[in-house]
Design a protein around this motif. Sequence first.
Motif, PDB file in Angstrom:
ATOM      1  N   SER A 167     -41.540  64.807  -0.158  1.00 44.77           N
ATOM      2  CA  SER A 167     -40.555  65.539   0.494  1.00 44.77           C
ATOM      3  C   SER A 167     -39.935  64.120   1.570  1.00 44.77           C
ATOM      4  O   SER A 167     -40.560  63.182   1.560  1.00 44.77           O
ATOM      5  CB  SER A 167     -41.413  66.422   1.456  1.00 44.77           C
ATOM      6  OG  SER A 167     -42.592  65.958   2.091  1.00 44.77           O
ATOM      7  N   LEU A 308     -25.628  69.813   2.118  1.00 49.59           N
ATOM      8  CA  LEU A 308     -27.128  69.397   2.377  1.00 49.59           C
ATOM      9  C   LEU A 308     -27.828  70.757   2.593  1.00 49.59           C
ATOM     10  O   LEU A 308     -27.582  71.964   3.036  1.00 49.59           O
ATOM     11  CB  LEU A 308     -26.945  68.827   3.929  1.00 49.59           C
ATOM     12  CG  LEU A 308     -28.407  68.293   4.349  1.00 49.59           C
ATOM     13  CD1 LEU A 308     -28.301  67.325   5.447  1.00 49.59           C
ATOM     14  CD2 LEU A 308     -29.456  69.460   4.756  1.00 49.59           C
ATOM     15  N   GLU A 309     -28.937  70.592   1.596  1.00 44.45           N
ATOM     16  CA  GLU A 309     -29.743  72.047   1.624  1.00 44.45           C
ATOM     17  C   GLU A 309     -31.215  71.725   2.035  1.00 44.45           C
ATOM     18  O   GLU A 309     -31.791  70.952   1.408  1.00 44.45           O
ATOM     19  CB  GLU A 309     -29.796  72.555  -0.036  1.00 44.45           C
ATOM     20  CG  GLU A 309     -30.811  73.718  -0.007  1.00 44.45           C
ATOM     21  CD  GLU A 309     -30.296  74.758  -1.122  1.00 44.45           C
ATOM     22  OE1 GLU A 309     -30.874  75.612  -0.983  1.00 44.45           O
ATOM     23  OE2 GLU A 309     -29.324  74.394  -1.697  1.00 44.45           O
ATOM     24  N   ASN A 310     -31.657  72.548   3.065  1.00 45.73           N
ATOM     25  CA  ASN A 310     -33.081  72.231   3.363  1.00 45.73           C
ATOM     26  C   ASN A 310     -33.960  73.148   2.519  1.00 45.73           C
ATOM     27  O   ASN A 310     -33.625  74.436   2.491  1.00 45.73           O
ATOM     28  CB  ASN A 310     -33.193  72.585   4.994  1.00 45.73           C
ATOM     29  CG  ASN A 310     -32.605  71.432   5.933  1.00 45.73           C
ATOM     30  OD1 ASN A 310     -32.598  70.584   5.572  1.00 45.73           O
ATOM     31  ND2 ASN A 310     -32.361  72.101   6.821  1.00 45.73           N
ATOM     32  N   GLU A 311     -34.847  72.645   1.914  1.00 46.61           N
ATOM     33  CA  GLU A 311     -35.955  73.331   0.938  1.00 46.61           C
ATOM     34  C   GLU A 311     -36.463  74.402   1.812  1.00 46.61           C
ATOM     35  O   GLU A 311     -37.019  74.129   2.673  1.00 46.61           O
ATOM     36  CB  GLU A 311     -36.864  72.378   0.092  1.00 46.61           C
ATOM     37  CG  GLU A 311     -37.283  72.918  -0.997  1.00 46.61           C
ATOM     38  CD  GLU A 311     -38.513  73.779  -0.765  1.00 46.61           C
ATOM     39  OE1 GLU A 311     -38.713  75.006  -1.493  1.00 46.61           O
ATOM     40  OE2 GLU A 311     -39.512  73.733   0.104  1.00 46.61           O
ATOM     41  N   THR A 315     -39.070  73.502   4.871  1.00 41.78           N
ATOM     42  CA  THR A 315     -38.693  73.728   6.404  1.00 41.78           C
ATOM     43  C   THR A 315     -39.567  74.928   7.195  1.00 41.78           C
ATOM     44  O   THR A 315     -39.755  74.841   8.113  1.00 41.78           O
ATOM     45  CB  THR A 315     -36.995  74.601   6.185  1.00 41.78           C
ATOM     46  OG1 THR A 315     -36.382  73.521   5.365  1.00 41.78           O
ATOM     47  CG2 THR A 315     -36.540  74.709   7.589  1.00 41.78           C
ATOM     48  N   SER A 347     -31.278  65.273  -0.129  1.00 37.68           N
ATOM     49  CA  SER A 347     -31.565  66.992  -0.303  1.00 37.68           C
ATOM     50  C   SER A 347     -31.547  67.399  -1.783  1.00 37.68           C
ATOM     51  O   SER A 347     -31.916  68.386  -2.156  1.00 37.68           O
ATOM     52  CB  SER A 347     -30.823  67.835   0.653  1.00 37.68           C
ATOM     53  OG  SER A 347     -29.845  67.912   0.291  1.00 37.68           O
ATOM     54  N   ASP A 351     -37.197  67.520  -2.305  1.00 43.37           N
ATOM     55  CA  ASP A 351     -37.578  68.474  -1.337  1.00 43.37           C
ATOM     56  C   ASP A 351     -37.329  68.008   0.000  1.00 43.37           C
ATOM     57  O   ASP A 351     -37.925  66.822   0.341  1.00 43.37           O
ATOM     58  CB  ASP A 351     -38.953  69.107  -1.333  1.00 43.37           C
ATOM     59  CG  ASP A 351     -38.978  70.094  -2.629  1.00 43.37           C
ATOM     60  OD1 ASP A 351     -37.971  70.268  -3.222  1.00 43.37           O
ATOM     61  OD2 ASP A 351     -40.361  70.471  -2.684  1.00 43.37           O
ATOM     62  N   ALA A 352     -36.253  68.556   0.730  1.00 39.58           N
ATOM     63  CA  ALA A 352     -35.868  67.702   2.138  1.00 39.58           C
ATOM     64  C   ALA A 352     -35.772  68.571   3.203  1.00 39.58           C
ATOM     65  O   ALA A 352     -35.605  69.922   2.759  1.00 39.58           O
ATOM     66  CB  ALA A 352     -34.605  66.928   1.908  1.00 39.58           C
ATOM     67  N   CYS A 353     -35.869  68.182   4.578  1.00 42.24           N
ATOM     68  CA  CYS A 353     -35.803  69.033   5.508  1.00 42.24           C
ATOM     69  C   CYS A 353     -34.922  68.170   6.588  1.00 42.24           C
ATOM     70  O   CYS A 353     -35.773  67.052   7.050  1.00 42.24           O
ATOM     71  CB  CYS A 353     -36.906  69.556   5.959  1.00 42.24           C
ATOM     72  SG  CYS A 353     -36.632  70.608   7.625  1.00 42.24           S
TER      73      CYS A 353
END
Length: 416
Positions: A167, A308-311, A315, A347, A351-353
């Motif tokens: 992540s 930009l998508e926060n998994e 999250t 992202s 997996d990113a936040c």
Amino acid sequence: MSSAESVLQKVKSLAAAAAADTVALREHLHAHPELSFAEHNTAAFVTEQLRQMGLDPQLMATTGVVALIEGRNPGIRTVALRADMDALPIQEQNEVPYKSTNPGVMHACGHDVHTSSLLGTARILSQLRDEFEGTVKLIFQPGEELLPGGASLMIKEGVLENPKPASVLGQHVFPMLPAGKVGLRPGRYMASTDELYLTVRGKGGHGAMPEQNLDPVLVAAHVIVAAQQIVSRRASPKLPSVLSFGKVIANGATNVIPNEVHIEGTFRTLNEEWRKEAHGHLRRLVEGLAESMGATAELEIRHGYPYLENEPELTARTRAAAEAYLGPENVIELDQWMAAEDFAYYSQAADACFYRLGTRSLDGRNASSVHTPTFDVDPKALEVGPGLMAWLTLQELAAAPAQPAQPAAAVAESHL
């Protein structure tokens, strides 16, 4: 006291003890800003700070810096932390001791906060190696403010490999929130961004004899108005889209019709398929409308950052950890935001936040928006930011799935 509570108190204690040093780091960076992809002194400063912690930083993408902090069993999993380092071409108007010493260049977007905060996080985690399993990858990134974005270059060079993070976490200043609070949003959070460069060509001449000319100003006006139907009638009402033109140059005079008009704008949305489709609609509209009026038009679309998508699961874990560190009342749900960030590249690849760090003082000071010449932050954010990210990292290392062991030393080879 449980083991987790003990570690939490250690993180808070270390963050408080280092707060003055973190503020000093931020003030040094703020006083010496550098533009995108020219962060040579900043990268050297970051490198020296990391070496003083006993780390072995490596350069990437010319001025990017990467380093690893290894805990117990370092190959079991990796969490990456990202900060951006570049400044903006803005003349600072704050009268503070750490005011920018580089005329026309200012850390007006808080990247000095991000960089100093991540250095603070690195210092905390370096002192807690025995408290976690896995590896922390520190990413100090150039060029967030300028296409193609330093994130895209670092990813191409392998920053998300050897070792591959489970992540990626990133934070950004948020003057709408007071220091001590943070905001998150799962799912699609920030927009893609594309730059539009349009030239409308006609035939100029005397403004008193329009019948002898082909007025590109009139054509450009029709194009600007008609193009809005792409958002109002082509896009789904459920899908946020923005089409804005912010620069129009028709270099004529009160009695001179110019030969051409130059227009610049931006298109933003939260869906990559619609983004591509909208480009086609816009190109056909611009060219067809100009032709129907006897003129010609050329449209250049410079592809910018993706959305930009926060998994969601990551999250949710991040939010729970933030609530444990700050208290539930200090963690808020964010609205979608149509600004863009090149953290979006991370992202799209892992997996990113990406969360927001409150920076406004409780008395209302330091409330200027980012990208303004009076932007500044409450120093309290420089204690909250490093400690919070260190705690989030420890919690994520404990929660992230194990991964095949990889030799951490390989990172040095891939970054040379």
